[in-house]
Scaffold this active site. Sequence first.
Site, PDB file in Angstrom:
ATOM      1  N   ARG A   1      14.960 -25.947 -18.749  1.00 18.22           N
ATOM      2  CA  ARG A   1      13.540 -25.355 -18.491  1.00 18.22           C
ATOM      3  C   ARG A   1      13.285 -25.540 -16.955  1.00 18.22           C
ATOM      4  O   ARG A   1      12.569 -24.830 -15.628  1.00 18.22           O
ATOM      5  CB  ARG A   1      12.328 -25.848 -18.669  1.00 18.22           C
ATOM      6  CG  ARG A   1      12.434 -25.096 -20.145  1.00 18.22           C
ATOM      7  CD  ARG A   1      12.401 -24.247 -20.863  1.00 18.22           C
ATOM      8  NE  ARG A   1      14.021 -23.949 -21.253  1.00 18.22           N
ATOM      9  CZ  ARG A   1      14.239 -22.623 -21.422  1.00 18.22           C
ATOM     10  NH1 ARG A   1      13.605 -21.611 -21.483  1.00 18.22           N
ATOM     11  NH2 ARG A   1      15.681 -22.732 -21.697  1.00 18.22           N
TER      12      ARG A   1
ATOM     13  N   ASP B   1      17.673  -9.894 -32.033  1.00 21.85           N
ATOM     14  CA  ASP B   1      17.301 -10.543 -30.233  1.00 21.85           C
ATOM     15  C   ASP B   1      17.374 -12.258 -30.984  1.00 21.85           C
ATOM     16  O   ASP B   1      16.029 -11.849 -32.346  1.00 21.85           O
ATOM     17  CB  ASP B   1      16.688 -10.215 -29.644  1.00 21.85           C
ATOM     18  CG  ASP B   1      16.432 -10.972 -27.951  1.00 21.85           C
ATOM     19  OD1 ASP B   1      17.234 -11.908 -27.770  1.00 21.85           O
ATOM     20  OD2 ASP B   1      15.525 -11.372 -27.836  1.00 21.85           O
ATOM     21  N   GLU B   2      17.738 -13.357 -30.259  1.00 18.68           N
ATOM     22  CA  GLU B   2      16.846 -14.542 -30.819  1.00 18.68           C
ATOM     23  C   GLU B   2      17.094 -14.699 -32.305  1.00 18.68           C
ATOM     24  O   GLU B   2      17.013 -15.434 -33.521  1.00 18.68           O
ATOM     25  CB  GLU B   2      15.151 -14.372 -31.000  1.00 18.68           C
ATOM     26  CG  GLU B   2      14.935 -14.025 -29.121  1.00 18.68           C
ATOM     27  CD  GLU B   2      15.247 -15.597 -28.349  1.00 18.68           C
ATOM     28  OE1 GLU B   2      16.088 -16.650 -28.818  1.00 18.68           O
ATOM     29  OE2 GLU B   2      14.283 -15.619 -27.072  1.00 18.68           O
TER      30      GLU B   2
ATOM     31  N   LYS C   1      20.211 -12.496 -21.278  1.00 14.35           N
ATOM     32  CA  LYS C   1      20.643 -11.859 -22.181  1.00 14.35           C
ATOM     33  C   LYS C   1      20.090 -10.145 -22.473  1.00 14.35           C
ATOM     34  O   LYS C   1      19.758  -9.915 -23.128  1.00 14.35           O
ATOM     35  CB  LYS C   1      20.441 -12.760 -23.529  1.00 14.35           C
ATOM     36  CG  LYS C   1      18.848 -13.372 -23.883  1.00 14.35           C
ATOM     37  CD  LYS C   1      18.044 -14.180 -25.031  1.00 14.35           C
ATOM     38  CE  LYS C   1      17.232 -14.153 -25.010  1.00 14.35           C
ATOM     39  NZ  LYS C   1      15.895 -13.056 -25.277  1.00 14.35           N
ATOM     40  N   THR C   2      18.010 -10.724 -22.284  1.00 13.44           N
ATOM     41  CA  THR C   2      17.801  -9.270 -22.287  1.00 13.44           C
ATOM     42  C   THR C   2      18.978  -7.742 -21.746  1.00 13.44           C
ATOM     43  O   THR C   2      18.271  -7.120 -22.136  1.00 13.44           O
ATOM     44  CB  THR C   2      16.255  -9.615 -21.882  1.00 13.44           C
ATOM     45  OG1 THR C   2      15.592 -10.775 -22.842  1.00 13.44           O
ATOM     46  CG2 THR C   2      15.410  -8.447 -22.066  1.00 13.44           C
TER      47      THR C   2
ATOM     48  N   GLN D   1      20.010 -23.434 -28.996  1.00 17.16           N
ATOM     49  CA  GLN D   1      18.869 -23.532 -29.053  1.00 17.16           C
ATOM     50  C   GLN D   1      17.391 -23.319 -30.046  1.00 17.16           C
ATOM     51  O   GLN D   1      16.732 -22.276 -30.204  1.00 17.16           O
ATOM     52  CB  GLN D   1      17.875 -22.455 -28.073  1.00 17.16           C
ATOM     53  CG  GLN D   1      18.199 -22.431 -26.252  1.00 17.16           C
ATOM     54  CD  GLN D   1      17.922 -21.812 -25.359  1.00 17.16           C
ATOM     55  OE1 GLN D   1      17.009 -21.994 -24.581  1.00 17.16           O
ATOM     56  NE2 GLN D   1      18.543 -20.706 -23.981  1.00 17.16           N
TER      57      GLN D   1
END
Length: 701
Positions: free
Chosen positions: A592, A220-221, A41-42, A251
């Site tokens: 993870r 973001d987020e 995403k970044t 998330q």
Amino acid sequence: MAANFEPTEPGWLENLNAQQRQATEQDSRSLLILAGAGSGKTSVIISRIAWMVMEKGFQPTSILAVTFTNKAATEMRERITAMVPEAGKVMIRTFHSFGAWLLRRNAAAANLTSNFTIYDDDDQLSLLAQVLGKISHSELRTWARLISRAKDQGLSANGELSTVSTNPFFPEVYQRYERRLREIGNVDFGDLIQLPMRLLRNRLEIKRYFQQRFRAVLVDEYQDTNAAQDQLLRELVGKDTWVTVVGDEDQSIYRFRGAEIDNILSFPNNYPNTHVIRLEQNYRSSGTILDIASSVVANNSQRLGKRLWTDKGAGSKAILAYLENHEAEARWCADFVNSGGNFGENAILYRTNAQSRIFEDVFRRQSIPYRIIGTLSFYRREEIKDVLAYLAWISNSHDEVAFRRIANKPRRGLGVRSIEKLVELSIAEYGGDMVMAAENFEGRSSAASASLAALARRYCEFDCFEHLGFMLRDLIDASGILEYYSKIDNIENTQRTLNLDELVNAASGYPASTEGLTAFLELVELDQTVTEEEESDDNRVTLITMHNTKGLEFDRVVVSGMEEGLFPRDDDAGDDAELEEERRLFYVAITRARRELAFTCSRRRMIWGYYKESLPSRFLNEIPREKIHVEGEPNEANLDSWQKGTMLSHEKYGVGVVQNRISNRGHTVIVVLFESGRKATFLPEFSSHQIEYLGTVQEDF
């Protein structure tokens, strides 16, 4: 002859997949990018900013990008500048940094001076103490937490506050605090969001200026935004503003901090003509790991939906290991990390910080290097050091350092001057014996010192306890430490009492004797020394809570403690919204892992010094059977029959049905509705002679 030149791709499109390219070049004023775990995403945010500057003609200074951490903001700024130097003037800030920037440039309109000070948590408590007078520190923290929660929800002191607290005094406390804060001319962290939001809402000329200044806003987020942050975004976005939010509803795991998952779920409804793009290709994990994660989170209803995939291949099956108890679980995890080569590629995940203790103990015994992420090593935590100080003083009444730590903790009326006098008295007349000095202390604090001495004398002989853990449990209760940290847990949403519980478990393997106490304290001290020596080694297993793993990844991951009551917790299992957040937390834990994934479940787990039978977590039933290799056998379901809907017979009240099942300090508590209409509460482990299990019913009567 003219040379043939192949057209070259712009740098911001290099290495992007089809979904990422679509998100980068989406010509839409309102865009929601649902970015699954490990989907890059970044890179998409950076590429979209570069595309806006280089292809759409946006001036860099007209673009605002908002992140949640300074680290993320710095990384984004460095990467966008390296990719497109022209974009170096894009404003990239955290929410709070942006709020402070906006307020300082419009200080007069907000009734502030531009050099206002931002109060941290300690400053907030100090101001509340000035406003409210002499009240306990725990009460101050309660009010401070409620005020912060109200500001996170965008609620003013004069507004409706029942969603924050029903305490009739809260509105007045909030109002008095706000008046004083405004008189001083400073702000707290909540104000950095709330005051800019109100300024834009109430001053249309300022709102128009910033809506014209920032033609594009990227967040973001977004799944982690609270109500006030969402309201601030709405005020910044005008009819011509390009707004892009990036996040993953699966998330969203910070509800306890005020995050509102509804912000991302309702975004398409709040911003007309929103285009939704899903980033589903994962670059981190194997196909099996992603299939497990997608199958689990699909059981949630609060989601917009996506399914992760990868071109890496299926990889190996996950392991589900059923172990006898938490000690066997830790030994199994030790064998797991020993089989994986580099220790640094391994992580052990758990739901609560208290679970780290047994892993620390076993790993030290087996010389496995480890590091604790996000918190202190178990024996260095404040509440643990407090109890160990009590033990040290009981073991050695001359231990002045231990005495100073616990003399007035929790508060019992021994101030700094009284403690100094006690120390002086012990040295002058009793050879440094602090217990004797406390028994013979005269003055205003004599009653407090006498009670402290009585506490120490209580454990002069403690062979009446079955083991040291039971003696420790009695001490934690009698000293007031349990009540003290229970209040802190309620105020700060922490789990310190679970750490106290685990300390009792740690001591349970030692005899209730002077020799046992000495051996336990010696082991604790030596273990801390070993930890200090190992901290310079980077090749260490990571021990970490599931919440703290957000943004991290490891080759090999063990998700431990997969038991009902622990994960999901009993407190969350009866609430649909909380249960879904627990499931999202499980999804985060699973994703993870890059190559290998394992789950562990104990048949029995020690609670306050007692072994308690455990049932496998309901989440394990949501994992496709063909994706896992099972080791061992789970407990049978009838080990804990007292679920909601269970029918039972009571020798006095007759037939009833379990309405609710909760956990209280490791004990199962059930609320039963009887045919007579009477409701009663029981602890089944202590009422087995009175109640009889009859089976389950589909509906309550």
